[in-house]
Scaffold this active site. Structure first.
Site, PDB file in Angstrom:
ATOM      1  N   ASP A 179       0.877  -1.174   0.000  1.00  0.00           N
ATOM      2  CA  ASP A 179       0.000   0.000   0.000  1.00  0.00           C
ATOM      3  C   ASP A 179       0.915   1.225   0.000  1.00  0.00           C
ATOM      4  OD1 ASP A 179      -2.272   1.673   0.223  1.00  0.00           O
ATOM      5  OD2 ASP A 179      -2.131   1.702   2.396  1.00  0.00           O
ATOM      6  N   SER A 180       0.313   2.381  -0.257  1.00  0.00           N
ATOM      7  CA  SER A 180       1.076   3.628  -0.175  1.00  0.00           C
ATOM      8  C   SER A 180       1.528   3.892   1.260  1.00  0.00           C
ATOM      9  CB  SER A 180       0.195   4.791  -0.632  1.00  0.00           C
ATOM     10  OG  SER A 180      -0.910   4.895   0.252  1.00  0.00           O
ATOM     11  N   CYS A 215      -4.377  -1.284  -2.067  1.00  0.00           N
ATOM     12  CA  CYS A 215      -4.516   0.161  -2.255  1.00  0.00           C
ATOM     13  C   CYS A 215      -5.440   0.369  -3.449  1.00  0.00           C
ATOM     14  CB  CYS A 215      -3.129   0.737  -2.529  1.00  0.00           C
ATOM     15  SG  CYS A 215      -3.107   2.474  -2.952  1.00  0.00           S
ATOM     16  N   GLU A 237      -1.784   8.425   8.445  1.00  0.00           N
ATOM     17  CA  GLU A 237      -0.353   8.060   8.453  1.00  0.00           C
ATOM     18  C   GLU A 237       0.332   8.554   9.734  1.00  0.00           C
ATOM     19  OE1 GLU A 237       1.782   6.339   6.149  1.00  0.00           O
ATOM     20  OE2 GLU A 237      -0.172   5.630   5.482  1.00  0.00           O
ATOM     21  N   CYS A 247     -10.981   3.488   0.081  1.00  0.00           N
ATOM     22  CA  CYS A 247      -9.539   3.637   0.319  1.00  0.00           C
ATOM     23  C   CYS A 247      -9.202   2.730   1.497  1.00  0.00           C
ATOM     24  CB  CYS A 247      -9.223   5.101   0.650  1.00  0.00           C
ATOM     25  SG  CYS A 247      -7.544   5.369   1.263  1.00  0.00           S
ATOM     26  N   HIS A 262      -7.125   2.893   3.744  1.00  0.00           N
ATOM     27  CA  HIS A 262      -6.862   3.577   5.018  1.00  0.00           C
ATOM     28  C   HIS A 262      -8.154   3.805   5.820  1.00  0.00           C
ATOM     29  CE1 HIS A 262      -2.954   4.609   3.271  1.00  0.00           C
ATOM     30  NE2 HIS A 262      -2.569   5.160   4.414  1.00  0.00           N
TER      31      HIS A 262
HETATM   32  N1  DGL Z   1      -4.698   3.353   0.841  1.00  0.00           N
HETATM   33  C1  DGL Z   1      -4.796   3.858  -0.453  1.00  0.00           C
HETATM   34  C2  DGL Z   1      -6.042   3.551  -1.194  1.00  0.00           C
HETATM   35  O1  DGL Z   1      -6.637   2.535  -0.927  1.00  0.00           O
HETATM   36  C3  DGL Z   1      -4.025   5.045  -0.864  1.00  0.00           C
HETATM   37  C4  DGL Z   1      -4.269   6.328  -0.249  1.00  0.00           C
HETATM   38  C5  DGL Z   1      -3.278   7.324  -0.743  1.00  0.00           C
HETATM   39  O2  DGL Z   1      -2.087   7.024  -0.680  1.00  0.00           O
HETATM   40  O3  DGL Z   1      -3.691   8.370  -1.223  1.00  0.00           O
HETATM   41  O4  DGL Z   1      -6.453   4.274  -2.049  1.00  0.00           O
END
Ligand code: DGL
Length: 263
Positions: free
Chosen positions: A11-12, A74, A152, A184, A186
């Protein structure tokens, strides 16, 4: 016996650990290796080219570590890069996309909301899926601007977070949604806060369990499932400090290896 590598997940940043939890619960004996590219988070504002190139870099690292399958945990990377990844590597890939289809099937008010990054909402894959499944349904798309950087930092409950969530949810309430799709990886960490903001009849859904089930099914089809009952190696790498990941994974602290690593 066939030597099977770990499930590779990236993931990011720390958000994909919400997906890892679902995978680990469903497949508790599988080795996993998780990569948080937090130096480059958020991906949501980057160009498609940048997201593709970061996704390739993450994939190469996981393959070097012996990953037998890659879970792109992600939505932003999946919707922008999964086709390129699939055509460049032989390893099977699992992606994550916003759960618009179940929301569209289940809505009674014929109005659903989706909270996701700009990169996901602007992607052609998202548009295609949304157009396919939402005939006759009002879809309120909101960019969760600013949420990922706060997560984060481990700021799940700050005043800034709560103000942002209230602002993003308002237009969805005005549109009388009854399903809120978290697009997302997150955002599942914000469910307790969102539940305090949205009325009780609004269902909040994410794609974590669906991704875990799909991972299991693809492993089975490819004869890659680990059938032993051994204690798994659960490795987490981040290219920034690991404090937030440590906090989000605290209930697994005795079972996991968590390390800062350049990749
Ligand atoms: N967790 C990510 C997603 O599912 C990325 C969020 C990001 O880095 O902008 O989109």
């Amino acid at each position: 016996m066939k030597q099977l590598g770990p499930i590779g997940i990236f993931d990011s940043g720390v958000g994909g650990t919400s997906i890892w939890k679902e995978i680990h619960q469903l497949l508790p004996h599988e080795d996993t290796i998780y990569l948080a590219d937090s130096v480059n988070a958020p991906y949501g504002h980057k160009s498609e080219e940048e997201i593709v190139s970061l996704s390739i870099k993450n994939t190469e690292f996981l393959i070097q570590q012996g990953a037998k399958i890659i879970v792109v945990a992600c939505n932003t990377a999946t919707t922008n890069a999964i086709d390129v990844l699939r055509s460049n590597f032989d390893t099977p890939f699992i992606g994550i996309e916003p759960a618009i289809k179940p929301a569209a099937l289940l809505t009674h008010s014929k109005s659903i909301g989706i909270l996701a990054t700009k990169g996901t909402l602007n992607s052609s894959l998202f548009h295609k899926t949304s157009e396919e499944h939402t005939h006759g349904i009002k879809v309120t798309e909101i960019i969760g601007e600013g949420l990922v950087p706060l997560i984060e930092k481990g700021e799940l409950n700050s005043t800034e977070m709560l103000l942002l969530l209230k602002k993003f949810i308002k237009p969805m309430m005005d549109a009388e949604i009854d399903y809120l799709v978290l697009g997302c990886s997150h955002y599942p960490y914000l469910i307790p806060q969102l539940e305090k903001i949205v009325p009780a009849h609004v269902k909040i859904i994410d794609s974590g369990l669906a991704v875990a089930r799909q991972t299991k099914s693809v492993l089975e089809k490819n004869d890659l499932l680990n059938t032993t009952k051994k204690t798994p190696a659960l490795v987490f790498y981040s290219n920034t400090n690991v404090d937030t990941m440590k906090f989000l994974l605290q209930e697994f602290s005795s079972e996991i290896l968590l390390e800062k690593k350049e990749f």
